[in-house]
Write a protein that holds these residues in place. Structure first.
Motif, short mmCIF file in Angstrom:
data_model
loop_
_atom_site.label_atom_id
_atom_site.label_comp_id
_atom_site.label_asym_id
_atom_site.label_seq_id
_atom_site.Cartn_x
_atom_site.Cartn_y
_atom_site.Cartn_z
N TYR A 220 42.85 37.60 40.38
CA TYR A 220 43.40 37.51 41.78
C TYR A 220 44.42 38.58 42.12
CZ TYR A 220 40.98 33.11 41.27
OH TYR A 220 40.16 31.97 41.25
N GLY A 221 44.40 38.94 43.31
CA GLY A 221 45.65 39.93 43.85
C GLY A 221 45.44 41.10 43.24
N ILE A 222 44.37 41.75 43.27
CA ILE A 222 43.93 43.04 42.36
C ILE A 222 44.42 44.06 43.52
CG2 ILE A 222 42.61 44.45 41.26
CD1 ILE A 222 40.92 42.29 40.62
N GLY A 223 45.35 45.20 43.17
CA GLY A 223 45.89 46.34 43.77
C GLY A 223 46.49 45.84 45.17
N GLU A 224 46.60 46.98 45.85
CA GLU A 224 47.43 46.77 47.07
C GLU A 224 46.51 45.77 48.40
OE1 GLU A 224 47.93 50.67 48.89
OE2 GLU A 224 49.26 51.41 47.12
N LEU A 225 45.32 45.73 47.92
CA LEU A 225 44.45 44.84 49.02
C LEU A 225 44.50 43.40 48.56
CD1 LEU A 225 41.84 47.11 50.03
CD2 LEU A 225 43.82 47.00 51.28
N LYS A 226 45.12 43.22 47.28
CA LYS A 226 44.99 41.90 46.73
C LYS A 226 43.72 41.49 46.79
CE LYS A 226 49.49 41.75 46.45
NZ LYS A 226 50.10 41.64 45.02
N THR B 7 46.24 53.29 31.07
CA THR B 7 46.04 52.07 30.05
C THR B 7 45.99 50.86 30.49
OG1 THR B 7 47.31 53.34 28.32
CG2 THR B 7 47.09 50.95 27.78
N THR B 8 45.09 50.09 30.33
CA THR B 8 45.10 48.72 30.80
C THR B 8 44.98 47.52 29.73
OG1 THR B 8 43.23 49.38 32.35
CG2 THR B 8 43.31 46.99 32.13
N ILE B 9 45.88 46.65 30.08
CA ILE B 9 46.21 45.66 28.77
C ILE B 9 46.05 44.22 29.29
CG2 ILE B 9 47.59 44.67 27.29
CD1 ILE B 9 49.34 47.38 27.27
N TRP B 10 45.45 43.66 28.85
CA TRP B 10 45.28 41.92 29.21
C TRP B 10 45.60 41.16 27.93
CZ3 TRP B 10 44.13 39.92 33.99
CH2 TRP B 10 43.49 40.79 35.02
N LEU B 11 46.34 39.98 28.41
CA LEU B 11 46.68 39.07 27.40
C LEU B 11 45.97 37.66 27.75
CD1 LEU B 11 48.16 37.92 24.94
CD2 LEU B 11 50.13 37.33 26.52
N ASN B 12 45.06 37.07 26.96
CA ASN B 12 44.42 36.23 26.98
C ASN B 12 44.40 34.91 26.00
OD1 ASN B 12 42.55 37.58 28.98
ND2 ASN B 12 42.06 38.81 27.32
N ASN C 145 47.58 40.20 33.30
CA ASN C 145 47.59 41.54 33.28
C ASN C 145 48.90 42.34 32.91
OD1 ASN C 145 45.97 43.90 35.84
ND2 ASN C 145 46.37 43.88 33.55
N LEU C 146 49.12 42.92 31.84
CA LEU C 146 50.19 43.25 31.42
C LEU C 146 50.43 44.91 31.83
CD1 LEU C 146 50.69 41.97 27.93
CD2 LEU C 146 51.32 40.73 30.02
N ALA C 147 49.18 45.48 31.96
CA ALA C 147 49.44 47.02 32.40
C ALA C 147 48.03 47.33 33.20
CB ALA C 147 49.72 47.93 31.22
N ALA C 148 48.02 48.23 33.89
CA ALA C 148 46.94 48.68 34.45
C ALA C 148 46.96 50.20 35.27
CB ALA C 148 46.48 47.60 35.58
N PRO C 149 46.04 50.83 35.60
CA PRO C 149 46.24 52.04 36.17
C PRO C 149 47.06 51.61 37.74
CG PRO C 149 44.11 51.85 35.35
CD PRO C 149 44.55 50.62 35.19
N GLU C 150 47.66 52.85 38.29
CA GLU C 150 48.39 52.50 39.21
C GLU C 150 47.48 52.06 40.64
OE1 GLU C 150 51.18 55.19 42.60
OE2 GLU C 150 50.33 56.07 40.88
N GLY C 151 48.01 50.94 41.09
CA GLY C 151 47.11 50.45 42.21
C GLY C 151 46.00 49.43 41.83
N GLY C 152 45.96 49.11 40.59
CA GLY C 152 45.03 48.40 40.03
C GLY C 152 45.23 46.99 39.29
N LYS C 153 46.62 46.83 39.29
CA LYS C 153 47.03 45.71 38.50
C LYS C 153 46.76 44.32 39.18
CE LYS C 153 50.98 44.15 35.88
NZ LYS C 153 52.43 44.44 35.36
N ALA C 154 46.29 43.35 38.60
CA ALA C 154 46.21 41.87 39.07
C ALA C 154 47.27 40.94 38.79
CB ALA C 154 44.91 41.35 38.32
N ASP C 155 47.53 40.22 39.92
CA ASP C 155 48.48 39.08 39.97
C ASP C 155 48.36 38.08 38.95
OD1 ASP C 155 49.78 40.58 42.18
OD2 ASP C 155 49.13 39.23 43.36
N TRP C 156 47.12 37.44 38.67
CA TRP C 156 47.03 36.57 37.45
C TRP C 156 45.44 36.55 37.61
CZ3 TRP C 156 44.89 31.50 38.40
CH2 TRP C 156 44.81 31.04 39.58
#
Length: 264
Positions: A51-57, A213-218, A241-252
């Motif tokens: 959820y909450g991915i990028g600027e458009l959530k 770099t994209t990083i997820w902790l599960n 979501n610990l890291a993601a390309p600019e504008g692509g990070k998720a809230d949770w």
């Protein structure tokens, strides 16, 4: 409403894992399940909702169909085949109000592993990227290949290890960018004799072409049980979501896993 539903599933799983009747082989099945290259036929269904991915959530749901089939080459060598086939549904990712759904590209791996590893369990082999995505936003339109490897150690209920692959595109649509991508997955798990367990992994994707770099902790809790005569495993946990390309990070996000087990 979705948050309440996710919480209800988590509470059910925790309660269910406490009530599972201990089976003689529950601990052994849990141990094999924690090993990506165990001699165990399994059919995992791994569902990731973010959820909450990028600027458009935006929101993305990915159901990974991941069958694992071990094949005995001879008395000293096994080949463990793994397929990851994502089924994706996403909203507000590519544009406001836009929605896509369908198959993503599949990753097919084959690990050649010694049958009698004593101190360290390991396997190496090829990994293939198969461009079968059914939507332009869900496929690279590139066929790729490269090496993959996994190594782990199991002792006293613990499993600690890691998996890695590197894929380069070798054919496909010329208008699409070439691929050079590394995937690293360190993992650990602890399983009790009842088959219940806790664990976590990190999923690190390095795109060498775009230098992102994209990083997820599960983290997950899990349980092995029987559905009638069918052995199965359940797992549930949050996704960070610990890291993601600019504008692509998720809230949770959250992950739910259901695995059908077919021990010999």
């Amino acid at each position: 409403m979705k948050n309440i539903y996710s919480l209800a599933i988590l509470l059910f799983l925790i309660g269910f894992s406490r009530q599972v009747v201990a089976q003689d082989d529950a601990a052994e099945l849990a141990k094999k399940l924690a090993n990506p290259i165990a001699s165990l036929i399994s059919v995992p269904f791994q569902n990731n909702t973010d959820y909450g991915i990028g600027e458009l959530k935006g929101t993305r749901n990915t159901l990974n169909f991941q069958p694992v089939i071990p094949i005995s080459i001879n008395e000293n060598l096994n080949m463990i085949t793994r397929v990851v086939l994502p089924i994706v549904s996403q909203y507000n990712i590519t544009g406001r109000g836009e929605q896509q759904g369908g198959l993503g590209d599949a990753v097919v791996s084959a690990f050649f592993s010694p049958t009698n590893s004593k101190k360290l369990t390991w396997g190496v082999g090829p990994a293939l990227l198969v461009p079968i995505g059914t939507n332009d936003f869900l496929t690279t339109k590139k066929f790729g290949m490269g090496p993959t490897a996994v190594a782990l150690k199991q002792m006293n209920g613990w499993t600690v290890g890691g998996l890695i692959n590197q894929i380069w595109s070798v054919a496909g649509a010329e208008e699409r960018p070439d691929i050079s991508q590394m995937f690293i997955q360190p993992f650990f798990a602890y399983n009790w004799k009842s088959g219940a367990g806790i664990g976590a992994n990190m999923e690190i994707t390095q795109n060498w072409k775009s230098s992102t770099t994209t990083i997820w902790l599960n983290p997950t809790v899990s349980a092995v049980t029987s559905l009638g005569k069918q052995k199965a495993s359940f797992g549930l946990g949050p996704r960070l979501n610990l890291a993601a390309p600019e504008g692509g990070k998720a809230d949770w996000g959250w992950r739910a896993v259901f695995v059908l087990l077919f021990p010999k």
